[in-house]
Design a protein around this motif. Structure first.
Motif, PDB file in Angstrom:
ATOM      1  N   ARG A  31       0.786  -1.268  -0.021  1.00  0.00           N
ATOM      2  CA  ARG A  31       0.030   0.126  -0.143  1.00  0.00           C
ATOM      3  C   ARG A  31       0.941   1.426   0.177  1.00  0.00           C
ATOM      4  O   ARG A  31       0.522   2.185  -0.770  1.00  0.00           O
ATOM      5  N   ARG A  32       2.155   1.475   0.731  1.00  0.00           N
ATOM      6  CA  ARG A  32       2.876   2.136   0.833  1.00  0.00           C
ATOM      7  C   ARG A  32       3.345   2.746  -0.613  1.00  0.00           C
ATOM      8  O   ARG A  32       3.504   3.613  -1.063  1.00  0.00           O
ATOM      9  N   LEU A  33       3.940   1.784  -1.135  1.00  0.00           N
ATOM     10  CA  LEU A  33       4.592   1.791  -2.536  1.00  0.00           C
ATOM     11  C   LEU A  33       3.453   2.154  -3.525  1.00  0.00           C
ATOM     12  O   LEU A  33       3.685   2.901  -4.132  1.00  0.00           O
ATOM     13  N   LYS A  34       2.179   1.701  -3.445  1.00  0.00           N
ATOM     14  CA  LYS A  34       1.075   2.362  -4.268  1.00  0.00           C
ATOM     15  C   LYS A  34       0.884   3.612  -4.054  1.00  0.00           C
ATOM     16  O   LYS A  34       0.446   4.474  -4.933  1.00  0.00           O
ATOM     17  N   THR A  35       0.612   3.961  -3.037  1.00  0.00           N
ATOM     18  CA  THR A  35       0.440   5.199  -2.669  1.00  0.00           C
ATOM     19  C   THR A  35       1.611   6.486  -3.212  1.00  0.00           C
ATOM     20  O   THR A  35       1.234   7.159  -3.791  1.00  0.00           O
ATOM     21  N   GLU A  36       2.809   5.982  -3.023  1.00  0.00           N
ATOM     22  CA  GLU A  36       3.819   7.013  -3.501  1.00  0.00           C
ATOM     23  C   GLU A  36       3.585   6.871  -4.761  1.00  0.00           C
ATOM     24  O   GLU A  36       4.028   7.962  -5.625  1.00  0.00           O
ATOM     25  N   MET A 103      -7.701   9.631   0.013  1.00  0.00           N
ATOM     26  CA  MET A 103      -6.774   8.908   0.850  1.00  0.00           C
ATOM     27  C   MET A 103      -6.596   9.968   1.789  1.00  0.00           C
ATOM     28  O   MET A 103      -6.348  11.261   1.784  1.00  0.00           O
ATOM     29  N   THR A 104      -6.402   9.557   3.339  1.00  0.00           N
ATOM     30  CA  THR A 104      -5.985  10.166   4.136  1.00  0.00           C
ATOM     31  C   THR A 104      -4.985   9.795   4.672  1.00  0.00           C
ATOM     32  O   THR A 104      -4.507   8.897   4.956  1.00  0.00           O
ATOM     33  N   PHE A 105      -4.100  11.165   5.299  1.00  0.00           N
ATOM     34  CA  PHE A 105      -2.715  11.036   5.656  1.00  0.00           C
ATOM     35  C   PHE A 105      -2.611  11.776   7.083  1.00  0.00           C
ATOM     36  O   PHE A 105      -3.304  12.781   7.250  1.00  0.00           O
ATOM     37  N   MET A 137      -4.212  16.745   9.628  1.00  0.00           N
ATOM     38  CA  MET A 137      -4.926  15.668   8.803  1.00  0.00           C
ATOM     39  C   MET A 137      -4.860  16.082   7.364  1.00  0.00           C
ATOM     40  O   MET A 137      -4.962  17.220   7.072  1.00  0.00           O
ATOM     41  N   LEU A 138      -4.624  15.317   6.689  1.00  0.00           N
ATOM     42  CA  LEU A 138      -4.414  15.711   5.121  1.00  0.00           C
ATOM     43  C   LEU A 138      -5.028  14.632   4.161  1.00  0.00           C
ATOM     44  O   LEU A 138      -4.987  13.411   4.414  1.00  0.00           O
ATOM     45  N   ARG A 139      -6.273  15.061   3.648  1.00  0.00           N
ATOM     46  CA  ARG A 139      -7.170  14.330   2.586  1.00  0.00           C
ATOM     47  C   ARG A 139      -6.980  14.678   1.336  1.00  0.00           C
ATOM     48  O   ARG A 139      -7.243  15.699   0.883  1.00  0.00           O
ATOM     49  N   VAL A 140      -6.618  13.570   0.351  1.00  0.00           N
ATOM     50  CA  VAL A 140      -6.543  14.025  -0.937  1.00  0.00           C
ATOM     51  C   VAL A 140      -7.423  13.035  -1.881  1.00  0.00           C
ATOM     52  O   VAL A 140      -7.490  12.025  -1.701  1.00  0.00           O
ATOM     53  N   PHE A 141      -8.129  13.766  -2.716  1.00  0.00           N
ATOM     54  CA  PHE A 141      -9.057  13.151  -3.573  1.00  0.00           C
ATOM     55  C   PHE A 141      -8.566  12.930  -4.822  1.00  0.00           C
ATOM     56  O   PHE A 141      -7.384  13.503  -5.272  1.00  0.00           O
ATOM     57  N   ASP A 143      -9.173  13.661  -7.812  1.00  0.00           N
ATOM     58  CA  ASP A 143      -8.958  14.819  -8.830  1.00  0.00           C
ATOM     59  C   ASP A 143      -8.114  15.761  -8.370  1.00  0.00           C
ATOM     60  O   ASP A 143      -7.956  16.710  -9.167  1.00  0.00           O
ATOM     61  N   GLY A 144      -7.396  15.496  -7.247  1.00  0.00           N
ATOM     62  CA  GLY A 144      -6.393  16.429  -7.086  1.00  0.00           C
ATOM     63  C   GLY A 144      -6.889  17.409  -5.858  1.00  0.00           C
ATOM     64  O   GLY A 144      -5.973  18.415  -5.372  1.00  0.00           O
ATOM     65  N   HIS A 145      -7.880  17.598  -5.365  1.00  0.00           N
ATOM     66  CA  HIS A 145      -8.485  18.366  -4.312  1.00  0.00           C
ATOM     67  C   HIS A 145      -7.960  17.795  -3.091  1.00  0.00           C
ATOM     68  O   HIS A 145      -7.788  16.566  -2.759  1.00  0.00           O
ATOM     69  N   VAL A 146      -7.612  18.974  -2.089  1.00  0.00           N
ATOM     70  CA  VAL A 146      -6.715  18.560  -0.821  1.00  0.00           C
ATOM     71  C   VAL A 146      -7.613  19.115   0.108  1.00  0.00           C
ATOM     72  O   VAL A 146      -8.072  20.514   0.071  1.00  0.00           O
ATOM     73  N   LEU A 147      -7.846  18.569   1.370  1.00  0.00           N
ATOM     74  CA  LEU A 147      -8.259  18.957   2.689  1.00  0.00           C
ATOM     75  C   LEU A 147      -6.939  18.882   3.609  1.00  0.00           C
ATOM     76  O   LEU A 147      -6.747  17.910   3.890  1.00  0.00           O
ATOM     77  N   TYR A 148      -6.858  19.945   4.051  1.00  0.00           N
ATOM     78  CA  TYR A 148      -5.864  20.149   5.076  1.00  0.00           C
ATOM     79  C   TYR A 148      -6.097  20.828   6.436  1.00  0.00           C
ATOM     80  O   TYR A 148      -6.811  21.871   6.480  1.00  0.00           O
ATOM     81  N   SER A 149      -6.176  20.020   7.283  1.00  0.00           N
ATOM     82  CA  SER A 149      -6.804  20.406   8.618  1.00  0.00           C
ATOM     83  C   SER A 149      -5.993  20.100   9.872  1.00  0.00           C
ATOM     84  O   SER A 149      -5.153  19.332   9.962  1.00  0.00           O
ATOM     85  N   LEU A 150      -5.936  21.104  10.733  1.00  0.00           N
ATOM     86  CA  LEU A 150      -4.960  20.991  12.047  1.00  0.00           C
ATOM     87  C   LEU A 150      -5.817  21.711  13.176  1.00  0.00           C
ATOM     88  O   LEU A 150      -6.339  22.621  13.067  1.00  0.00           O
ATOM     89  N   ARG A 151      -5.263  21.251  14.373  1.00  0.00           N
ATOM     90  CA  ARG A 151      -5.845  21.741  15.416  1.00  0.00           C
ATOM     91  C   ARG A 151      -4.842  22.817  16.177  1.00  0.00           C
ATOM     92  O   ARG A 151      -3.771  22.405  16.581  1.00  0.00           O
ATOM     93  N   VAL A 152      -5.356  24.014  16.377  1.00  0.00           N
ATOM     94  CA  VAL A 152      -4.580  25.024  16.952  1.00  0.00           C
ATOM     95  C   VAL A 152      -4.891  25.751  18.199  1.00  0.00           C
ATOM     96  O   VAL A 152      -6.161  26.054  18.280  1.00  0.00           O
ATOM     97  N   THR A 153      -4.008  26.299  18.986  1.00  0.00           N
ATOM     98  CA  THR A 153      -4.387  27.324  20.021  1.00  0.00           C
ATOM     99  C   THR A 153      -3.654  28.275  19.807  1.00  0.00           C
ATOM    100  O   THR A 153      -2.156  28.269  19.774  1.00  0.00           O
ATOM    101  N   VAL A 154      -4.134  29.631  19.858  1.00  0.00           N
ATOM    102  CA  VAL A 154      -3.590  30.898  19.255  1.00  0.00           C
ATOM    103  C   VAL A 154      -3.908  31.815  20.221  1.00  0.00           C
ATOM    104  O   VAL A 154      -5.114  31.888  20.948  1.00  0.00           O
TER     105      VAL A 154
END
Length: 445
Positions: A31-36, A103-105, A137-141, A143-154
């Motif tokens: 799976r790792r090789l396929k993902t790369e 695919m989620t990373f 969290m990084l989620r790739v679709f 068609d190339g759309h990307v969702l990039y989420s993070l939890r932050v305290t500011v």
């Protein structure tokens, strides 16, 4: 027997090798090789933004506020924990998929690809949570759309106006902006308008009521680098007044009312009135110091300062009032003493009227025992039952040839014990303080 044992060992080894040969391959490795291979991370230069050299890449943003941790008046800042999500399209990450599933990373892949460089403007401190791992969290679709989420305290600065404190409302803003890319390279926008901001309904603060959250956006200009898209998270907070009523306003009002008690205390009780005045003045000073200790050192007057300092002036004036009463009483007694010294010498044989002062140390028997004097009827002027201090007794002297009805001043005057200033202060001080409270609360509420 030896040949049989060798055949048995060979047979066991053969079975072991045959079972290992039939074992399925490592799915995680394949799976790792396929993902790369699918993402082609090593085939592109991800130090450059998508569509480099072309139009600006749109990056949508939405925010979910998890908690509003604290509001600090002294530091003039606030602390917020939130989920920050970015949405964009990078065709370099597109891949073929028969199921069209994403695919989620985790955060490890983020370091290998391009992500927006969004930062918090006017932030003092900020960090990404890392328990138990980095909250990314990084989620790739496909068609190339990307969702990039993070939890932050500011922790960010908030310009607060304390001119109406503690009857105030504060509006704070959290600002997001790309650090390196201008509006020609990156277009930052709210993904769903006002719906891009969601709030946890359980969020509450001890001193504030959260009135409104809303989003805005505009361009920010820097003279050396250009125009940048900036997103704003605005929220309005209204302060709870009940805490300050109990801790500041009620004690200050009680101290002012306590200072009025001295108006009903005998003016000759100097220790009682002086100690009461000094106690109320020192208590008001302590209240003012305690309030200012928890506030920033601003150069303008706050609403609570007006109330406390006016209350302090009322308390201080009550002390000055007794100083005036004591001084006038001393002057009055000095005058009476001089008048008494002039009236006491007796000149017998004179046919006109002489006056004698009695300061409470002479009894009626002593007065009647004065030889050569005829006691005249006594007339009481300005006498109050509870306020008597001095008596002025007019005795007429007459010879045997003078009739008892000869003209003369025959009167007894009783001086009031309570000074007129105390009498008027009992009405003026409470009335003025009530008027001040009516004006104060009508203006600030």
């Amino acid at each position: 027997e030896e040949r049989g044992s060798r055949l048995l060992i060979f047979f066991c080894d053969f079975e072991t090798h045959s079972s290992l040969a039939k074992k399925p391959p490592d799915v995680t490795k394949s799976r790792r090789l396929k993902t790369e291979q699918l993402l082609k991370v090593d085939d592109h230069d991800f130090t450059m933004r998508p569509a480099f050299g072309g139009p600006a890449i749109p990056v949508g943003v939405d925010v979910q506020v998890e908690s509003l941790d604290s509001i600090s008046e002294v530091d003039m800042d606030f602390t917020m924990t939130l989920y920050l999500r970015h949405y964009w399209k990078d065709e370099r990450l597109s891949f073929t998929s028969t199921t069209n599933k994403s695919m989620t990373f985790d955060g490890r892949l983020v370091k290998k690809i391009w992500v927006p460089d969004v930062f918090f403007v006017h932030s003092k401190r900020s960090f990404i949570h890392d328990t138990t791992t980095e909250n990314i969290m990084l989620r790739v679709f496909p068609d190339g759309h990307v969702l990039y989420s993070l939890r932050v305290t500011v922790t960010a600065a908030c310009n607060m106006d304390f001119s109406r404190f503690p009857l105030d409302s504060q509006t704070c803003t959290l600002e997001l902006e790309s650090y390196a890319y201008t509006d020609e390279d990156l277009m930052l926008y709210w993904k769903s308008g006002d719906e891009s901001l969601s709030i946890d309904e359980k969020i509450s603060l001890s001193q504030f009521l959260i009135q409104k959250f809303h989003t805005t956006s505009r361009l920010a200009f820097y003279s050396s680098t250009g125009w940048y898209n900036r997103l704003y998270i605005n929220f309005t907070l209204r302060r709870h007044i009940f805490f300050f009523l109990l801790q500041t306003y009620f004690p200050a009002t009680l101290m002012v009312m306590l200072s009025w008690v001295s108006f009903w205390i005998d003016r000759r009780a100097v220790p009682a009135r002086v100690s009461l005045g000094i106690t109320t003045v020192l208590t008001m000073s302590t209240i003012i110091t305690g309030v200012n200790a928890s506030m920033p050192r601003v150069s303008y007057i706050k609403a609570v300062d007006i109330y406390l300092w006016v209350s302090f002036v009322f308390v201080f004036l009550s002390v000055l009032e007794y100083a005036a009463v004591n001084y006038l009483t001393t002057v009055q007694e000095r005058r009476e003493r001089k008048l008494r010294d002039r009236s006491l010498p007796c000149t017998c044989g004179m046919s006109h009227t002489r006056t004698m002062m009695l300061d409470g140390t002479y009894s009626e028997a002593d007065t009647n025992s004065l030889a050569g004097y005829t006691e005249a009827p006594m007339v009481l002027e300005d006498m109050m039952p509870e306020k008597q201090e001095h008596m002025v007794v007019h005795l007429s002297m007459s010879s045997e040839s003078t009739t008892t009805k000869k003209k003369g001043i025959r009167a007894l005057r009783i001086m009031q014990n309570t000074h007129a200033i105390d009498k008027y202060s009992r009405m003026i001080f409470p009335g003025a303080y009530i008027i001040f409270n009516l004006i104060y609360w009508s203006v600030y509420c």
